[in-house]
Design a protein around this motif. Structure first.
Motif, PDB file in Angstrom:
ATOM      1  N   ALA A 124      41.372 -32.505 -31.294  1.00  0.00           N
ATOM      2  CA  ALA A 124      42.734 -32.059 -31.222  1.00  0.00           C
ATOM      3  C   ALA A 124      43.049 -30.730 -31.639  1.00  0.00           C
ATOM      4  CB  ALA A 124      43.729 -33.397 -31.770  1.00  0.00           C
ATOM      5  N   VAL A 125      42.556 -30.469 -32.734  1.00  0.00           N
ATOM      6  CA  VAL A 125      42.890 -29.072 -33.161  1.00  0.00           C
ATOM      7  C   VAL A 125      41.974 -28.035 -32.327  1.00  0.00           C
ATOM      8  CG1 VAL A 125      42.364 -27.877 -35.396  1.00  0.00           C
ATOM      9  CG2 VAL A 125      43.114 -29.931 -35.619  1.00  0.00           C
ATOM     10  N   LEU A 126      40.693 -28.531 -31.987  1.00  0.00           N
ATOM     11  CA  LEU A 126      40.027 -27.469 -31.259  1.00  0.00           C
ATOM     12  C   LEU A 126      40.750 -27.128 -29.836  1.00  0.00           C
ATOM     13  CD1 LEU A 126      37.379 -26.022 -30.798  1.00  0.00           C
ATOM     14  CD2 LEU A 126      36.692 -28.286 -29.399  1.00  0.00           C
ATOM     15  N   LEU A 127      41.297 -28.391 -29.160  1.00  0.00           N
ATOM     16  CA  LEU A 127      42.186 -27.966 -28.062  1.00  0.00           C
ATOM     17  C   LEU A 127      43.443 -27.246 -28.141  1.00  0.00           C
ATOM     18  CD1 LEU A 127      41.614 -31.594 -26.314  1.00  0.00           C
ATOM     19  CD2 LEU A 127      40.461 -29.272 -25.680  1.00  0.00           C
ATOM     20  N   SER A 128      43.914 -27.457 -29.402  1.00  0.00           N
ATOM     21  CA  SER A 128      45.346 -26.698 -29.828  1.00  0.00           C
ATOM     22  C   SER A 128      44.731 -25.265 -29.907  1.00  0.00           C
ATOM     23  CB  SER A 128      45.894 -27.246 -30.953  1.00  0.00           C
ATOM     24  OG  SER A 128      46.335 -28.692 -31.077  1.00  0.00           O
ATOM     25  N   GLY A 129      43.685 -24.917 -30.624  1.00  0.00           N
ATOM     26  CA  GLY A 129      43.296 -23.728 -30.998  1.00  0.00           C
ATOM     27  C   GLY A 129      43.193 -23.109 -29.517  1.00  0.00           C
ATOM     28  N   ALA A 130      42.571 -23.720 -28.717  1.00  0.00           N
ATOM     29  CA  ALA A 130      42.415 -23.227 -27.124  1.00  0.00           C
ATOM     30  C   ALA A 130      43.772 -22.932 -26.505  1.00  0.00           C
ATOM     31  CB  ALA A 130      41.514 -24.001 -26.177  1.00  0.00           C
ATOM     32  N   VAL A 131      44.564 -23.736 -26.879  1.00  0.00           N
ATOM     33  CA  VAL A 131      46.245 -23.273 -26.296  1.00  0.00           C
ATOM     34  C   VAL A 131      46.673 -22.036 -26.852  1.00  0.00           C
ATOM     35  CG1 VAL A 131      48.377 -24.066 -26.260  1.00  0.00           C
ATOM     36  CG2 VAL A 131      46.434 -25.698 -25.306  1.00  0.00           C
ATOM     37  N   LEU A 132      46.361 -21.973 -28.220  1.00  0.00           N
ATOM     38  CA  LEU A 132      47.161 -20.799 -28.925  1.00  0.00           C
ATOM     39  C   LEU A 132      46.105 -19.678 -29.009  1.00  0.00           C
ATOM     40  CD1 LEU A 132      48.240 -23.001 -31.888  1.00  0.00           C
ATOM     41  CD2 LEU A 132      49.621 -22.025 -30.002  1.00  0.00           C
ATOM     42  N   ARG A 133      44.989 -19.503 -28.213  1.00  0.00           N
ATOM     43  CA  ARG A 133      43.950 -18.651 -28.395  1.00  0.00           C
ATOM     44  C   ARG A 133      44.594 -17.235 -28.331  1.00  0.00           C
ATOM     45  NH1 ARG A 133      37.913 -18.545 -26.025  1.00  0.00           N
ATOM     46  NH2 ARG A 133      37.403 -16.347 -26.772  1.00  0.00           N
ATOM     47  N   ARG A 134      45.453 -16.975 -27.326  1.00  0.00           N
ATOM     48  CA  ARG A 134      46.014 -15.575 -27.139  1.00  0.00           C
ATOM     49  C   ARG A 134      46.379 -15.218 -28.591  1.00  0.00           C
ATOM     50  NH1 ARG A 134      48.966 -19.308 -24.944  1.00  0.00           N
ATOM     51  NH2 ARG A 134      51.216 -19.671 -25.417  1.00  0.00           N
ATOM     52  N   ARG A 135      46.834 -16.037 -29.492  1.00  0.00           N
ATOM     53  CA  ARG A 135      47.520 -15.513 -30.959  1.00  0.00           C
ATOM     54  C   ARG A 135      46.308 -15.246 -31.920  1.00  0.00           C
ATOM     55  NH1 ARG A 135      51.839 -19.631 -32.496  1.00  0.00           N
ATOM     56  NH2 ARG A 135      51.051 -19.161 -34.268  1.00  0.00           N
ATOM     57  N   GLY A 136      44.977 -15.746 -31.318  1.00  0.00           N
ATOM     58  CA  GLY A 136      43.755 -15.387 -32.209  1.00  0.00           C
ATOM     59  C   GLY A 136      43.739 -16.302 -33.275  1.00  0.00           C
ATOM     60  N   ALA A 137      44.077 -17.568 -32.919  1.00  0.00           N
ATOM     61  CA  ALA A 137      44.710 -18.646 -34.236  1.00  0.00           C
ATOM     62  C   ALA A 137      43.019 -19.193 -34.808  1.00  0.00           C
ATOM     63  CB  ALA A 137      45.266 -19.894 -33.530  1.00  0.00           C
ATOM     64  N   LEU A 138      42.266 -19.085 -33.993  1.00  0.00           N
ATOM     65  CA  LEU A 138      40.955 -19.737 -34.607  1.00  0.00           C
ATOM     66  C   LEU A 138      39.556 -18.738 -34.543  1.00  0.00           C
ATOM     67  CD1 LEU A 138      40.716 -23.207 -32.869  1.00  0.00           C
ATOM     68  CD2 LEU A 138      41.297 -22.559 -35.340  1.00  0.00           C
ATOM     69  N   PRO A 139      38.913 -18.234 -35.481  1.00  0.00           N
ATOM     70  CA  PRO A 139      37.912 -17.338 -35.526  1.00  0.00           C
ATOM     71  C   PRO A 139      36.685 -18.239 -34.923  1.00  0.00           C
ATOM     72  CG  PRO A 139      38.239 -18.319 -37.875  1.00  0.00           C
ATOM     73  CD  PRO A 139      39.329 -18.754 -36.972  1.00  0.00           C
ATOM     74  N   TRP A 140      35.670 -17.396 -34.846  1.00  0.00           N
ATOM     75  CA  TRP A 140      34.478 -18.291 -33.951  1.00  0.00           C
ATOM     76  C   TRP A 140      33.792 -19.146 -34.970  1.00  0.00           C
ATOM     77  CZ3 TRP A 140      29.657 -18.388 -35.790  1.00  0.00           C
ATOM     78  CH2 TRP A 140      29.227 -17.392 -36.845  1.00  0.00           C
ATOM     79  N   GLY A 141      33.842 -19.133 -36.234  1.00  0.00           N
ATOM     80  CA  GLY A 141      33.504 -20.157 -36.965  1.00  0.00           C
ATOM     81  C   GLY A 141      34.149 -21.258 -37.115  1.00  0.00           C
ATOM     82  N   GLY A 142      35.247 -21.325 -36.924  1.00  0.00           N
ATOM     83  CA  GLY A 142      36.403 -22.134 -36.736  1.00  0.00           C
ATOM     84  C   GLY A 142      35.952 -23.106 -35.387  1.00  0.00           C
ATOM     85  N   TRP A 143      35.680 -22.281 -34.392  1.00  0.00           N
ATOM     86  CA  TRP A 143      35.535 -23.037 -32.953  1.00  0.00           C
ATOM     87  C   TRP A 143      34.056 -23.969 -33.292  1.00  0.00           C
ATOM     88  CZ3 TRP A 143      38.655 -23.307 -28.919  1.00  0.00           C
ATOM     89  CH2 TRP A 143      39.660 -22.293 -29.107  1.00  0.00           C
ATOM     90  N   LEU A 144      33.180 -23.234 -33.964  1.00  0.00           N
ATOM     91  CA  LEU A 144      31.899 -24.005 -34.131  1.00  0.00           C
ATOM     92  C   LEU A 144      32.140 -25.121 -35.026  1.00  0.00           C
ATOM     93  CD1 LEU A 144      28.663 -23.627 -33.674  1.00  0.00           C
ATOM     94  CD2 LEU A 144      28.630 -22.303 -35.824  1.00  0.00           C
ATOM     95  N   ALA A 145      32.832 -24.956 -36.115  1.00  0.00           N
ATOM     96  CA  ALA A 145      32.881 -26.272 -37.006  1.00  0.00           C
ATOM     97  C   ALA A 145      33.722 -27.273 -36.278  1.00  0.00           C
ATOM     98  CB  ALA A 145      33.836 -25.712 -38.243  1.00  0.00           C
TER      99      ALA A 145
END
Length: 168
Positions: free
Chosen positions: A39-60
């Motif tokens: 759910a957080v991963l998908l939320s981060g994908a929606v908010l991606r344009r704001r740079g919400a998640l760094p690459w390490g966050g996506w991986l985790a």
């Protein structure tokens, strides 16, 4: 910070308790971790344009899905006992990472906070996980086997015999 710490603590407390009480992390705990991180991963994908998640966050956040993939391909006949160690590491890594990512997502001025404040929520999650593990390990001090039976859980090997704590 408290919201993120609470979210991470909700994810880590039961797996840490069962690890202490049963020396195992149960599949339903891992699936709950998978659901929250997805759910957080998908939320981060929606908010991606704001740079919400760094690459390490996506991986985790993808690690619980890796666990499911490994569980699917693991040999069933002989078992895959190393998967258990991955579950433990996954719980210990993902819950604090989830807390950190929730802080980044929910606090608009996250980067302006002092480092100690940013790491505080993660530290709270780790301490809560450690405390839950110790409560599971020493459950016989405050719970009985009957408490586990009443709740529908199996009794751990080192529970104490006696009446349930919440007997009405």
């Amino acid at each position: 910070m408290a919201t993120a710490a609470a979210g991470g603590t909700l994810v880590i407390w039961w797996p840490a308790f069962t690890l202490g009480a049963y020396n195992a992390v149960f599949f339903d705990d891992m699936l709950a971790l998978w659901a929250v991180t997805t759910a957080v991963l998908l939320s981060g994908a929606v908010l991606r344009r704001r740079g919400a998640l760094p690459w390490g966050g996506w991986l985790a956040l993808a690690l619980p899905s890796v666990w499911i993939g490994l569980a699917i391909v693991a040999p069933r006949a002989d078992g895959f006992h190393y998967l258990h160690y991955f579950e433990v590491v996954l719980t210990l890594v993902c819950a604090p990472m989830l807390t950190w990512l929730l802080s980044r997502l929910f606090l608009p001025d996250y980067s302006a906070l002092p480092v100690h404040a940013r790491l505080g929520a993660v530290a709270v999650t780790l301490v809560a996980g450690l405390l839950a593990f110790l409560l599971g390990k020493f459950n016989f001090l405050f719970l009985s086997c009957a408490d586990f039976d009443m709740s529908g859980n199996n009794t751990p090997a080192h529970c104490s015999h006696g009446r349930p704590l919440n007997r009405v």
